[in-house]
Design an enzyme around this catalytic site. Sequence first.
Site, PDB file in Angstrom:
ATOM      1  N   TYR A 155       0.815  -1.212   0.000  1.00 34.89           N
ATOM      2  CA  TYR A 155       0.000   0.000   0.000  1.00 34.89           C
ATOM      3  C   TYR A 155       0.853   1.267   0.000  1.00 34.89           C
ATOM      4  O   TYR A 155       0.506   2.262  -0.644  1.00 34.89           O
ATOM      5  CB  TYR A 155      -0.928   0.019   1.216  1.00 34.89           C
ATOM      6  CG  TYR A 155      -1.918  -1.127   1.281  1.00 34.89           C
ATOM      7  CD1 TYR A 155      -2.301  -1.815   0.131  1.00 34.89           C
ATOM      8  CD2 TYR A 155      -2.467  -1.516   2.493  1.00 34.89           C
ATOM      9  CE1 TYR A 155      -3.210  -2.858   0.191  1.00 34.89           C
ATOM     10  CE2 TYR A 155      -3.381  -2.566   2.569  1.00 34.89           C
ATOM     11  CZ  TYR A 155      -3.742  -3.231   1.418  1.00 34.89           C
ATOM     12  OH  TYR A 155      -4.643  -4.262   1.483  1.00 34.89           O
ATOM     13  N   HIS A 210      -9.859   1.045   7.519  1.00 35.86           N
ATOM     14  CA  HIS A 210     -10.368   2.125   6.679  1.00 35.86           C
ATOM     15  C   HIS A 210      -9.799   3.490   7.057  1.00 35.86           C
ATOM     16  O   HIS A 210      -9.317   4.238   6.200  1.00 35.86           O
ATOM     17  CB  HIS A 210     -11.894   2.169   6.747  1.00 35.86           C
ATOM     18  CG  HIS A 210     -12.551   1.024   6.054  1.00 35.86           C
ATOM     19  ND1 HIS A 210     -13.918   0.918   5.911  1.00 35.86           N
ATOM     20  CD2 HIS A 210     -12.036  -0.077   5.456  1.00 35.86           C
ATOM     21  CE1 HIS A 210     -14.213  -0.191   5.256  1.00 35.86           C
ATOM     22  NE2 HIS A 210     -13.086  -0.821   4.984  1.00 35.86           N
ATOM     23  N   LYS A 263     -18.014   0.867   2.724  1.00 33.05           N
ATOM     24  CA  LYS A 263     -18.740   1.053   3.978  1.00 33.05           C
ATOM     25  C   LYS A 263     -18.371  -0.076   4.939  1.00 33.05           C
ATOM     26  O   LYS A 263     -17.984  -1.168   4.493  1.00 33.05           O
ATOM     27  CB  LYS A 263     -20.247   1.119   3.712  1.00 33.05           C
ATOM     28  CG  LYS A 263     -20.792   0.042   2.761  1.00 33.05           C
ATOM     29  CD  LYS A 263     -20.880  -1.304   3.408  1.00 33.05           C
ATOM     30  CE  LYS A 263     -21.109  -2.414   2.422  1.00 33.05           C
ATOM     31  NZ  LYS A 263     -20.870  -3.742   3.024  1.00 33.05           N
ATOM     32  N   ASP A 308     -21.701  -4.405   8.460  1.00 30.32           N
ATOM     33  CA  ASP A 308     -21.568  -4.937   7.107  1.00 30.32           C
ATOM     34  C   ASP A 308     -22.691  -4.463   6.197  1.00 30.32           C
ATOM     35  O   ASP A 308     -22.431  -3.965   5.100  1.00 30.32           O
ATOM     36  CB  ASP A 308     -21.531  -6.463   7.134  1.00 30.32           C
ATOM     37  CG  ASP A 308     -21.142  -7.036   5.780  1.00 30.32           C
ATOM     38  OD1 ASP A 308     -20.005  -6.783   5.335  1.00 30.32           O
ATOM     39  OD2 ASP A 308     -21.976  -7.715   5.151  1.00 30.32           O
TER      40      ASP A 308
END
Length: 232
Positions: A15, A36, A54, A136
């Site tokens: 990353y 996140h 999300k 979720d």
Amino acid sequence: GLAQAFPGARILDGYDALLADSQVDAVYISIPHPGHAEWAIKAAEAGKHVLCEKPLALTAFEADAMMHAARKAGTFLGEAFMYRLHPQTRQLVELIKSGAIGEVRMIKSSFGFAMPGFMPEHRLYANDLAGGGILDVGGYPVSMARLIAGAATGLPFAEPDKVVGAAHLGRSGVDEWASALLHFPGGIIAEISCSISLDQDNVLRIFGTKGRIEVPDFWFAGGDRDVGPGRI
């Protein structure tokens, strides 16, 4: 692997290398929930626009930090609720604003599915990966309720002034099914539910003083579910 599936694509080593690449303008963050905030902030600091899966964050503090980083960097930060950008959603909002079903009084929506069984190794059942139905899929009916309540009252979205909820915590401590009532200023009530261990009908229902709107499998926006059109 990825390189074989997408010939010609450049494969970067990690990353950090991705964020350091000057040819990368934007990133899509689809890693497990706990990562996140960290990577959205790092991406903004590297000058990258971010589309984040999300839930955007695990806490309001994390979400505020992510938005602050994006504003400071002048970059875009968006939460990937794909249905919000679908023409079907635009038409639904227009119907509500036009008074097609009168004044909105109640919203009912669910997003629930049943996993094959208890799978302790799966992220949905892992507490350390922020598993469970609320994070979720629970955001879908909540965001829809806020959107519809807002459209009905002349706002981009509305905030509930009362929230009451309950959930069942399974063997690993995550919520396997949950339900909540949201009361909005002006009297609109939303009944929402979500689950990872229980199939639900996943139909959006909006009740007004002159009629109602029903949309099956709304969250897929007609993409890959042969369930028929919605109705007014």
